[in-house]
Design a protein around this motif. Structure first.
Motif, short mmCIF file in Angstrom:
data_model
loop_
_atom_site.label_atom_id
_atom_site.label_comp_id
_atom_site.label_asym_id
_atom_site.label_seq_id
_atom_site.Cartn_x
_atom_site.Cartn_y
_atom_site.Cartn_z
N ASP A 118 15.06 -42.75 32.77
CA ASP A 118 14.69 -42.36 31.39
C ASP A 118 15.54 -41.20 30.91
O ASP A 118 15.90 -40.32 31.68
CB ASP A 118 13.23 -41.89 31.37
N ASN A 172 10.21 -48.64 11.53
CA ASN A 172 9.50 -49.86 11.88
C ASN A 172 8.25 -49.99 11.03
O ASN A 172 7.92 -51.05 10.54
CB ASN A 172 9.09 -49.84 13.36
N HIS A 173 7.55 -48.87 10.89
CA HIS A 173 6.31 -48.91 10.14
C HIS A 173 6.57 -49.30 8.69
O HIS A 173 5.80 -50.03 8.08
CB HIS A 173 5.59 -47.57 10.19
N TRP A 214 15.25 -38.00 28.36
CA TRP A 214 14.13 -37.29 27.72
C TRP A 214 14.09 -37.48 26.20
O TRP A 214 13.02 -37.53 25.59
CB TRP A 214 14.16 -35.79 28.05
N ALA A 215 15.27 -37.62 25.58
CA ALA A 215 15.30 -37.71 24.10
C ALA A 215 14.59 -38.96 23.58
O ALA A 215 14.12 -38.98 22.45
CB ALA A 215 16.73 -37.68 23.62
N HIS A 216 14.51 -40.01 24.43
CA HIS A 216 13.88 -41.26 23.97
C HIS A 216 12.40 -41.11 23.66
O HIS A 216 11.82 -41.90 22.93
CB HIS A 216 14.07 -42.37 25.01
N ARG A 217 11.78 -40.08 24.25
CA ARG A 217 10.34 -39.89 24.02
C ARG A 217 10.06 -39.36 22.62
O ARG A 217 8.92 -39.38 22.17
CB ARG A 217 9.77 -38.89 25.03
N TYR A 218 11.08 -38.85 21.94
CA TYR A 218 10.84 -38.14 20.68
C TYR A 218 11.46 -38.85 19.49
O TYR A 218 11.96 -38.22 18.57
CB TYR A 218 11.35 -36.69 20.79
N LYS A 219 11.49 -40.17 19.54
CA LYS A 219 12.05 -40.93 18.42
C LYS A 219 10.94 -41.71 17.74
O LYS A 219 10.65 -42.85 18.11
CB LYS A 219 13.14 -41.88 18.91
N PRO A 220 10.29 -41.10 16.77
CA PRO A 220 9.20 -41.82 16.10
C PRO A 220 9.73 -43.05 15.39
O PRO A 220 10.81 -43.04 14.83
CB PRO A 220 8.67 -40.80 15.08
N ARG A 221 8.94 -44.11 15.44
CA ARG A 221 9.35 -45.38 14.86
C ARG A 221 8.88 -45.49 13.40
O ARG A 221 8.18 -46.41 13.04
CB ARG A 221 8.82 -46.53 15.70
N ARG A 222 9.26 -44.55 12.57
CA ARG A 222 8.79 -44.56 11.18
C ARG A 222 9.38 -45.73 10.40
O ARG A 222 8.74 -46.30 9.55
CB ARG A 222 9.15 -43.25 10.50
#
Lengths: 124, 348
Positions: free
Chosen positions: A70, A82-83, A72-80
């Protein structure tokens, strides 16, 4: 074997493999990848249904965490974004589906009394 | 928050939320089953099994409708944020109500043949090539599977294990599930509905969800966060005086991530806008007791180092910051989560 039997067999095998993954993950694997799970046992049975349902994803994440692949930066990418897609597509889909349902709905005039098409004697 | 996992993180607010939800569900079922049979066209003799199935099905649809209204309402008006706080418990209860509906259906319509009832459910109607008489049960099965996955992965462990972006992608299936439920009802009970009260409630509920989502997204497009201008790796945020004490200014970085620049005691710090818990918008929160507080679930972080106060262990990325000619600029590359950054004094 018909299609329904085949689908149910797939479900049974999916669940059986999931049960195996749950057994190993909850007893051996979890403590090695999540320090918050160390000494916490009461909550673990709650995870069994989730593992049964998405065990391939569990195996993938277990591998990522165990081998530290993993970033670490991948945890902080909100999927706005997509929404945003869902927010615009879902309303269109809802309207289309309701319109489709209403278009095939059969309307019978309420004032027409039911009529027997053939006498019981004739049909016997 | 972290430390040690427990089955359910109860607190007073959650007890009240869940109690109100339970009362509302009980009340709905009571009214549906015993008070309003003539209003909902149940005056015709139907057996208790079918009556119960309809009551739980209608309840599940209504609960799902309310759940899907909470998100856009909270974006349109912050006064709805408290409803967002415990939405997961709402979802889990909806899954239980939906299972009960499915149970009544299976044990009545598919239980009296020589075939296994689950097989019967799958082969009783296979007219997938036509709209009238389409096997609407398939939509219900799909929606139920989605609800079960969402309920089963609702514990905080899953969020940390899968990472918030993956978890949120899985939980976005709630939108597909809702469309499937609308199809399940439209091609199912709606085809046989003689009383228009139900039709109006159903279509009104579904269109409310559709309208609120479209309106909230359109509003966010108009007034949403802006993209910061890049100057040799430093992103222009705003004039230093524009940031109010205890609040933040949010900007989108060239890589699509959001940064929140907070002002606290006359000094500026920049952190990721995404909460480590559910990627909630930290920049829309405020500083309480020196800690940035997420508006979604109350997770807190020290604005100077992006760390949750002990004994909690959550961390978020921080950003280097500078002031050039009175303008706040943030470096586009985030520091690893929990990296301390010296606050920058706002020029007088």
């Amino acid at each position: 074997m018909n299609t329904a039997e085949f689908l149910l067999m797939v479900v049974k095998w999916w669940g059986a493999i999931g049960a195996l993954v749950a057994l190993v993950f909850l007893t051996v694997g979890m403590d090695r990848i999540d320090e918050d799970a160390d000494g916490a046992y009461v909550f673990r049975p709650l995870l069994i249904p989730g593992i049964l349902l998405i065990w391939p994803l569990v195996l993938w994440r277990w591998y990522c965490l165990a081998f530290e692949t993993d970033h670490w930066a991948h945890r902080y990418k909100p999927r706005r974004h997509n929404h945003r897609i869902f927010a615009y597509v879902m309303p269109i889909a809802i309207v289309l589906v309701i319109a489709a349902g209403l278009s095939v709905r059969q309307q019978w005039p309420a004032h027409i009394a039911p009529e027997q098409l053939s006498a019981p004697e004739a049909s016997q | 928050m972290s430390v040690k996992y427990i089955p359910v993180q109860w607190n007073r607010s959650k007890w009240v939320y869940d109690a109100l939800m339970l009362i509302a569900v009980t009340l709905f079922l009571y009214v549906f089953l015993f008070v309003s049979p003539e209003v909902l066209s149940h005056e015709a003799p139907i057996n208790p099994q079918v009556h119960n199935a309809r009551a739980f099905g209608a309840c599940a649809f209504l609960m799902l409708t309310v759940i899907l209204c909470i998100g856009p309402l909270a974006r349109i008006d912050r006064r709805f944020l408290p409803l967002l706080y415990n939405r997961r418990h709402f979802g889990v209860m909806t899954a239980f109500v939906a299972i009960t509906h499915a149970g009544y259906i299976l044990n009545w319509y598919f239980a009296f043949s020589n075939s296994d009832k689950y097989e019967a459910l799958l082969f009783a109607n296979t007219s997938y090539g036509q709209l009238a008489g389409f096997p609407f049960e398939a939509f219900g099965i799909f929606a139920l599977i989605c609800l079960l996955i969402l309920a089963a992965t609702s514990h905080d462990f899953w969020m940390k294990f899968l990472t918030p972006p993956v978890w949120k992608r899985i939980h976005a299936s709630i939108y597909l599930a809702y469309v499937a439920v609308v199809a399940h009802v439209s091609l199912g009970i709606l085809q046989d509905q003689q009383n228009h009260v139900f039709t109006v409630i159903f279509i009104g509920g579904a269109l409310t969800v559709a309208g609120l989502h479209a309106y909230a997204a359109w509003q966010e497009d108009r007034r949403g966060d802006e993209l910061g201008a890049d100057q040799d790796g430093w992103i222009d945020i705003c004039d230093a005086s524009e940031i109010e004490e205890g609040l933040a200014k949010i900007k989108i970085l060239p890589n699509g991530e959001r940064v929140a620049v907070f002002r606290h005691e006359g000094k500026l710090n920049a952190i990721s806008n995404a909460c480590a818990h559910q990627n909630g918008p930290l920049g829309e929160g405020r500083i309480i007791d020196c800690l940035v507080t997420c508006p979604w679930h109350g997770f807190q972080y020290d604005v100077r180092n992006g760390r949750s106060p002990a004994p909690f262990t959550e961390k978020i990325p921080t950003y280097n910051l500078r002031i050039e000619n009175g303008h706040v600029q943030v470096h586009r590359d985030a520091n690893p989560p929990g990296t301390p950054v010296e606050p920058v004094e706002v020029p007088a």
